[in-house]
Design a protein around this motif. Structure first.
Motif, PDB file in Angstrom:
ATOM      1  N   PRO A 121       0.671  -1.262  -0.015  1.00  0.00           N
ATOM      2  CA  PRO A 121      -0.172   0.097  -0.084  1.00  0.00           C
ATOM      3  C   PRO A 121       0.784   1.405   0.058  1.00  0.00           C
ATOM      4  N   GLY A 132      -4.583   5.730   1.108  1.00  0.00           N
ATOM      5  CA  GLY A 132      -4.246   5.425   2.063  1.00  0.00           C
ATOM      6  C   GLY A 132      -2.752   5.703   2.376  1.00  0.00           C
ATOM      7  N   ARG A 136      -9.715   5.667   0.298  1.00  0.00           N
ATOM      8  CA  ARG A 136      -9.171   4.299   0.326  1.00  0.00           C
ATOM      9  C   ARG A 136      -8.627   3.878   1.700  1.00  0.00           C
ATOM     10  N   CYS A 137      -8.701   2.781   2.312  1.00  0.00           N
ATOM     11  CA  CYS A 137      -7.677   2.351   3.312  1.00  0.00           C
ATOM     12  C   CYS A 137      -7.734   3.694   4.447  1.00  0.00           C
ATOM     13  N   GLY A 158     -12.177  -0.481   0.060  1.00  0.00           N
ATOM     14  CA  GLY A 158     -11.411  -1.003   1.086  1.00  0.00           C
ATOM     15  C   GLY A 158     -11.235  -0.225   2.458  1.00  0.00           C
ATOM     16  N   VAL A 218     -11.046   1.160   5.918  1.00  0.00           N
ATOM     17  CA  VAL A 218     -10.548   0.461   7.315  1.00  0.00           C
ATOM     18  C   VAL A 218     -11.357   1.105   8.495  1.00  0.00           C
ATOM     19  N   CYS A 253      -7.217   2.282  13.126  1.00  0.00           N
ATOM     20  CA  CYS A 253      -7.671   1.193  12.451  1.00  0.00           C
ATOM     21  C   CYS A 253      -8.021   0.226  13.548  1.00  0.00           C
ATOM     22  N   SER A 269     -15.018  -3.964   5.970  1.00  0.00           N
ATOM     23  CA  SER A 269     -14.922  -2.802   4.972  1.00  0.00           C
ATOM     24  C   SER A 269     -16.223  -2.525   4.281  1.00  0.00           C
ATOM     25  N   HIS A 300      -6.181  -5.882  -1.234  1.00  0.00           N
ATOM     26  CA  HIS A 300      -6.655  -4.610  -0.556  1.00  0.00           C
ATOM     27  C   HIS A 300      -5.916  -3.583  -1.187  1.00  0.00           C
ATOM     28  N   SER A 301      -4.622  -3.781  -1.652  1.00  0.00           N
ATOM     29  CA  SER A 301      -3.622  -2.555  -1.969  1.00  0.00           C
ATOM     30  C   SER A 301      -3.971  -2.153  -3.470  1.00  0.00           C
TER      31      SER A 301
END
Length: 547
Positions: free
Chosen positions: A20, A41, A195-196, A221, A223, A313, A400, A455-456
């Protein structure tokens, strides 16, 4: 054997967490009349005050920055063990392990030191985002990038930020960025694609500033409901899953994260099925856990990744336990030393994390378009108790998607559960692989699931779908698209998706069989061992033939 497990775990952690940070952002060019702000992210590079790039992982590689750099876990682990062993030995003799914990934190800190924040969760060494990213944002806030072309593209306005820092503080920066773009474009409002770790920032923004200038928000995605490996690792729910390591090695090979000889994976599987890894794990937890594991976990966390951005997170259910696990009981020396950091992460937990469903529901009810993409089909990092949840390698689909009911990698949703949902008229929300019930999501009609994408990775199809949703003149749902609510990666074009069916839904790189992974009888254990032995011999013979 313990060294083998340690090196494999280190390889997995570095590769899966490094991606990521360094993955390129592949944006599908969607034309829109509304400016889109991308909040990714931990993708932004961090540099020191002189502009030199820092990395939380660079010192884990030899010849970093040069072609052919190699992961060097063995040397690093041996170096740390060599330097800390005398302190551990003294702890065994005296019962005082604090010097050992301090030594571990010091030695590990040598590999992460450039990226570590101070005791208040601040970048006191002058590090931050790259100058070019700052310049790009300055330029974006002073120019309407629609220009002569007459439309905006997805990545015209990218918000870069120091992802290590407190999401609430970053939300203030995001607010200024959005205000400036709204003014310079004359659009009056923007849409956000996050994202993330960016989802933590956006949640903090929505909580503090509301939706006055927001047209739509897309989560991919996410978190902000928690990421299990971080949440459970930090709170002491640490578990080494030998079978999970084997599955994630297969995932890594198949998605191109690393290239491990199948014979190596088969050898690992043979050792795992022999019971040796379980014995090592039991020895670790039963014999030395009380004196070593918690102190080492605290030292590793504080030396390496104790960022407010990562603490965001941690799930509320794990938060208090995590504070005690990492910083000790109330009044401890670490509590005093890290009081500033603890205050930051506690404020986020109390004011934002605990209220994510309320914040997002209020956002949608205010007329903002909302779209969500959750991914799964990959093994969750095998270092936490929940590693059998279906996930995208870093966060479960349950988290998610903001509340989907899911099966596990071993068991799909039960027939009785599915029958009950179908009787309620909710059968359309059940995925073809019987792993997901989307009806329990926070936004069941504007949440999509993609299977087989890590995920990434942010594919063209994901970007196109979400940007379409968040820039539309009304709230779009799964019924407005040719794409179905459940999709799998197109085998002929990895950037495209096709509808999931019962025929194409089994995209996992492994077969998860609980009877094989956890046989309950001696005959069952012998059966899976000899099966692994036969497979190992087949690969050895193939290797000999190729030689």
């Amino acid at each position: 054997m313990k060294k083998i497990i340690s090196v494999l775990l280190a390889l997995i952690m570095v590769c899966y967490l490094a991606v990521p940070a360094f993955a390129g952002i592949d944006i599908y060019a969607v034309r829109s009349q509304i400016p889109i702000v991308v909040v990714s992210g931990d993708g932004g590079k961090i540099v020191d005050k002189d502009g030199n790039q820092l990395s939380k992982f660079s010192k884990f590689f030899t010849n970093t920055g040069e072609e052919g750099s190699k992961f060097d876990a063995k040397e690093i682990l041996e170096s740390i063990a060599k330097m800390t062993w005398p302190y551990f030995y003294n702890g065994v003799l005296t019962g005082d392990y604090e010097p050992y914990y301090d030594a571990v934190q010091t030695e590990v800190g040598k590999y992460f030191g450039d990226m570590v924040l101070d005791e208040n969760g601040e970048a006191s060494n002058g590090s931050g985002i790259e100058p070019w990213a700052q310049d790009q944002m300055y330029y974006s806030t002073h120019w309407d990038r629609r220009g002569d072309k007459g439309y905006y593209e997805t990545d015209d306005y990218h918000f870069w930020y120091d992802w290590r820092l407190d999401p609430i503080e970053i939300a203030d920066q995001l607010h200024d960025f959005i205000e400036s773009i709204s003014n310079v474009t004359g659009a009056g409002e923007v849409s956000i694609l996050c994202r993330c770790l960016g989802t933590n920032v956006v949640a903090a923004y929505l909580n503090k500033y509301g939706t006055e200038h927001i047209h739509g928000v897309g989560f991919d995605g996410a978190v902000c409901m928690g990421a299990e490996p971080l949440s459970e690792g930090i709170s002491g729910k640490f578990m080494i899953d030998g079978d999970g390591i084997g599955r994630i090695l297969q995932d890594g090979n198949n998605i191109g994260l690393f290239n491990i000889d199948p014979l190596v994976i088969a050898t690992y599987d043979l050792v795992e099925k022999s019971g040796l890894i379980d014995e090592v794990s039991h020895l670790t937890f039963d014999v030395v856990y009380k004196h070593v594991v918690q102190g080492v976990a605290s030292a590793l966390t504080l030396a390496a990744v104790s960022y407010p951005g990562y603490w965001a997170c941690v799930k509320p259910a794990d938060f208090d336990r995590g504070i005690n696990y990492i910083f000790g009981a109330e009044g401890s020396a670490k509590r005093v030393k890290y009081a500033g950091l603890i205050e930051k992460i506690t404020t986020y937990n109390e004011t934002v994390k605990k209220h994510i469903p309320e914040i997002l529901t209020k956002t949608k009810n205010s007329g903002v378009n909302v779209g969500v993409i959750a991914k799964y089909g990959l093994q969750l990092l095998p270092i936490c108790e929940s590693d059998n949840m279906i996930a995208d390698s870093f966060v479960s689909a349950e988290s998610s998607s903001f509340g989907a009911t899911t099966g596990t990698i071993y068991k799909p949703l039960s027939e009785s559960y599915i029958a009950s949902q179908e009787a309620k008229g909710l059968g359309k929300y059940i995925s073809p692989d019987k792993q997901i019930d989307a009806s329990t999501c926070l936004f069941p009609d504007s949440t999509w699931f993609v299977k087989g994408v890590k995920h990434s990775e942010w594919t063209d199809a994901e970007n196109k779908l979400l940007t379409t949703v968040i820039t539309a003149d009304r709230q779009l749902t799964v019924d407005d698209f040719d794409e179905t609510q459940f999709m799998v990666r197109n085998p002929d074009d990895g950037n495209r998706m096709i509808p999931m069916t019962e025929e194409n839904c089994n995209t996992e790189n492994w077969v998860a069989d609980e009877k094989t992974d956890h046989p309950k009888t001696i005959f069952g254990k012998l059966r899976v061992f000899f099966k692994a032995l036969i497979e190992w011999f087949k690969l050895v013979i193939e290797k000999i033939k190729t030689k």
